[in-house]
Design a protein around this motif. Structure first.
Motif, PDB file in Angstrom:
ATOM      1  N   TYR A 127       0.825  -1.204   0.000  1.00 38.03           N
ATOM      2  CA  TYR A 127       0.000   0.000   0.000  1.00 38.03           C
ATOM      3  C   TYR A 127       0.862   1.259   0.000  1.00 38.03           C
ATOM      4  O   TYR A 127       0.349   2.370   0.070  1.00 38.03           O
ATOM      5  N   GLN A 128       2.210   1.106  -0.077  1.00 34.59           N
ATOM      6  CA  GLN A 128       3.128   2.246  -0.092  1.00 34.59           C
ATOM      7  C   GLN A 128       3.594   2.497  -1.506  1.00 34.59           C
ATOM      8  O   GLN A 128       4.016   1.590  -2.200  1.00 34.59           O
ATOM      9  N   CYS A 129       3.522   3.761  -1.979  1.00 38.96           N
ATOM     10  CA  CYS A 129       3.919   4.117  -3.336  1.00 38.96           C
ATOM     11  C   CYS A 129       5.421   3.936  -3.472  1.00 38.96           C
ATOM     12  O   CYS A 129       6.182   4.450  -2.633  1.00 38.96           O
ATOM     13  N   SER A 139       4.113   7.434  -0.288  1.00 36.53           N
ATOM     14  CA  SER A 139       2.823   7.776   0.322  1.00 36.53           C
ATOM     15  C   SER A 139       1.946   6.535   0.391  1.00 36.53           C
ATOM     16  O   SER A 139       2.165   5.550  -0.299  1.00 36.53           O
ATOM     17  N   GLU A 140       0.911   6.591   1.220  1.00 33.72           N
ATOM     18  CA  GLU A 140      -0.007   5.464   1.407  1.00 33.72           C
ATOM     19  C   GLU A 140      -1.024   5.424   0.260  1.00 33.72           C
ATOM     20  O   GLU A 140      -1.568   6.455  -0.127  1.00 33.72           O
ATOM     21  N   LEU A 141      -1.303   4.188  -0.293  1.00 37.55           N
ATOM     22  CA  LEU A 141      -2.249   3.987  -1.398  1.00 37.55           C
ATOM     23  C   LEU A 141      -3.467   3.215  -0.921  1.00 37.55           C
ATOM     24  O   LEU A 141      -3.377   2.379  -0.025  1.00 37.55           O
ATOM     25  N   ARG A 142      -4.636   3.562  -1.496  1.00 37.93           N
ATOM     26  CA  ARG A 142      -5.858   2.816  -1.149  1.00 37.93           C
ATOM     27  C   ARG A 142      -5.868   1.411  -1.778  1.00 37.93           C
ATOM     28  O   ARG A 142      -6.415   0.486  -1.207  1.00 37.93           O
ATOM     29  N   THR A 143      -5.289   1.302  -2.992  1.00 41.88           N
ATOM     30  CA  THR A 143      -5.304   0.005  -3.709  1.00 41.88           C
ATOM     31  C   THR A 143      -3.898  -0.555  -3.715  1.00 41.88           C
ATOM     32  O   THR A 143      -2.942   0.155  -4.072  1.00 41.88           O
TER      33      THR A 143
END
Length: 646
Positions: free
Chosen positions: A341-343, A348-352
């Motif tokens: 979930y980390q780009c 940054s945090e990702l929803r998918t």
């Protein structure tokens, strides 16, 4: 000497054979229960000996048999004849197989094929029987002359079930229109009242009368008084111009036209040009053309398939290249990403969740390998397409060459046919021209015509005195008296009504007559089926006694179908005498077969009596005469033969 039957051979649709052999002389008995094919024997023999129609009853035989064969022999001269089964509902077949020579082994179904025609078969069997050229000429002009052939002779050789027990019909097929008169016309020849010398004299008489008519016409100046019109001469000249024998600019201006036409009539005809292969070259070239066209079609399909495959690979390569370019962006990823979930770029945090870096790299590796495979295969495919296109060029060249040869052969064939047609037309014209010149040219020498006419008339009178119809009738009556004596002798062996009376064969009504003190009694006025069968049997035995003694040209066999039908109950399965209720009937059956056996010993060899019957007597002489017994699981056509499914 005429022929007998060695064997009947039938073929199944799978090639199996059923052989029914016969002894060449004496009594041959086929016994068995009803519906086993016994009555079909006569129809099969008749069909194989050139009868036009096929009359076997509908049923297993028509469904299970492919060909019918007949082995016949005249001394050491053997013939095998086979005809195809037309099948259910059909009236006649179209194929005839013929083989002459020693028949040690019967041909297989695979080797049997049409090699002659029905008309040729009839002509051969007629001559093989011994029937010479003959012609019955009626005294009145209401009927045409009739030449005896094998069909007429066979009427004396068959007694079918419904005939042998008939009170109205003594001979085979005499219930059919016009046939009774044909038998009356041909019997004097078959019996020997007229012989071959009679017909030679008739031919000589025809020739003398033709010459006399011509001389009489000459004497009366009929030929000289024929008026030749200009239009008739013009028609002859125009015909000659059409066939290229008369010049296109020639015109008839005076009587010199006849000398000119006489010169044309002497035109030498070249021998007909033979077309050696009768179209075989054309047929072969057309076959080669078809083969090359099919080859070109296959090659073009292969090229289209290869190009389609190459196109698909190109499309795949394009898509795969784009995908690899996108996957190359893996080099921008951070090397360590703690969570899906980390780009990977900005952390940054990702929803998918996103794929792991290793998975992306694996995908990139697989796509790269696929692209390398495409790059490796493409040159091979291009080379394969080039080879196919080269083959197409070669096949196209071959096709053009074959088509040129085919066109040349067709033209040559047509030209040869045209030359043959022209030669035929010229031949016909020259024949008509000769006839025309004979009819219009004056006779060169009329001296002595009167004396020639007188001489011809004297010769004609001499031949007519030798061809005396009264003598023929006298000879026929003498022959019939001998046959009648033998009939009377045979009748004493049977307990028939009027047995022992003076019997005679009435050829005018084609029946048997008993001369009694109360007057003549014909067969149709004699009662009971026992009498009808008995008189049929003894009449035909006496007839064949005469035919074989005089070696007349009638097949040396006689077939009786169910002579004991009047005695056995319809539901009996065995043929013993114990199945007959009345003692008198048992005695009659015994006497009937004993007469047949005795007659066979008296009639000159080779004579063959074939009896198709239900009876099976326990006498040794009877059982020794049995050639086939069809009871239980036995029949003419084996029950396990398959039906034709075609």
């Amino acid at each position: 000497m005429s022929f007998t039957i060695r064997a009947i051979v039938i073929y199944s649709h799978t090639g199996a054979q059923r052989i029914v052999p016969f002894r060449s002389h004496g009594l041959n008995i086929i016994t068995g229960k009803s519906k086993t094919g016994k009555s079909a024997i006569i129809d099969i023999v008749d069909y194989c000996l050139s009868r036009g129609s096929f009359n076997v009853a509908e049923g297993a035989i028509r469904k299970k048999v492919a060909w019918f064969g007949l082995h016949i022999a005249k001394g050491s001269d053997e013939v095998f004849i086979a005809r195809d089964n037309p099948g259910p509902g059909a009236s006649t077949g179209s194929k005839v197989y013929f083989q002459r020579g020693n028949v040690d082994v019967y041909p297989t179904l695979e080797t049997i094929s049409k090699n002659t025609t029905e008309s040729s078969l009839k002509e051969f069997v007629t001559r093989f029987t011994g029937i010479a050229e003959n012609e019955h000429r009626p005294l009145t002009g209401t009927r045409r002359p009739l030449e005896a052939n094998i069909s007429h002779a066979l009427w004396l050789c068959f007694q079918k079930q419904n005939t042998i027990a008939s009170q109205d019909q003594l001979f085979h097929r005499m219930n059919e229109q016009f046939l009774p008169q044909d038998l009356k016309d041909t019997l004097p020849y078959f019996l020997g009242a007229v012989d071959e010398s009679h017909f030679l004299l008739m031919g000589e008489l025809d020739e003398l009368q033709r010459r006399l008519k011509l001389l009489e016409a000459t004497e009366s100046k009929q030929l000289q008084t024929i008026e030749v019109t200009r239009s008739r001469v013009t028609r002859v000249l125009n015909e000659g111009k059409k066939v290229g024998l008369v010049g296109q600019d020639y015109q008839a201006v005076d009587d010199t036209v006849f000398r000119y036409l006489a010169t044309i009539a002497e035109f030498p005809m070249d021998e007909a040009e033979l077309i050696s292969d009768f179209g075989e070259t054309i047929q072969r070239l057309r076959g080669e053309q078809s083969t090359l066209q099919n080859r070109l079609n296959d090659l073009n399909q292969d090229v289209r398939a290869a190009r389609s495959f190459l196109s698909d690979q190109t499309d795949f390569s394009r898509e795969a290249t784009e995908q690899r370019a996108r996957l190359k962006s893996i080099e921008l990823f951070k090397s360590e990403v703690s969570s899906p979930y980390q780009c990977p770029f900005c952390e940054s945090e990702l929803r998918t969740p996103i794929p792991k870096v290793d998975e992306v790299r694996q995908s990139l590796h697989e796509v790269s390998e696929q692209l390398e495979g495409v790059y490796r295969d493409s040159p091979h495919i291009q080379r394969h397409i080039t080879e196919l296109e080269a083959k197409i060029l070669r096949a196209s060249d071959d096709l053009r060459l074959v088509q040129r040869e085919l066109q040349k052969s067709v033209m040559e064939n047509e030209a040869a046919k045209a030359r043959q047609d022209q030669m035929l037309a010229r031949g016909k014209f020259l024949g008509r021209l000769s006839e025309f010149l004979e009819s219009v040219s004056p006779q060169a020498d009329d001296d002595g015509v009167g004396s020639q006419i007188a001489e011809l008339r004297e010769l004609i009178a001499g031949i007519k005195s030798r061809i005396n119809n009264d003598d023929t009738e006298s000879r026929l009556e003498t022959i019939l008296s001998f046959i009648s004596e033998k009939m009377t002798e045979y009748s004493k062996n049977l307990d028939l009504e009027h047995s022992g009376s003076s019997l005679r064969l009435d050829l005018k009504k084609l029946t048997v007559v008993a001369n009694t003190v109360d007057g003549p009694i014909p067969l149709n006025r004699m009662g009971s089926g026992e009498n009808w069968v008995g008189y049929h049997v003894l009449s035909h035995l006496a007839l064949h006694w005469w035919l074989r003694m005089k070696e007349r040209p009638v097949p040396a066999f006689l077939i009786f179908d169910q002579p004991t039908q009047a005695y056995y109950p319809p539901d009996s399965t065995e043929g013993g005498l114990d199945q007959i209720e009345k003692d008198a009937d048992r005695t009659a059956v015994q006497a009937l077969f004993k007469l047949m056996a005795t007659a066979c010993t008296e009639i000159k060899a080779d004579f063959q009596l074939i009896v198709l019957d239900h009876a099976h007597l326990k006498d040794e002489w009877f059982e020794s005469a049995i050639v086939a017994e069809w009871r239980g699981n036995e029949a003419l056509v084996p029950y396990d033969w398959p039906e034709n499914t075609a």
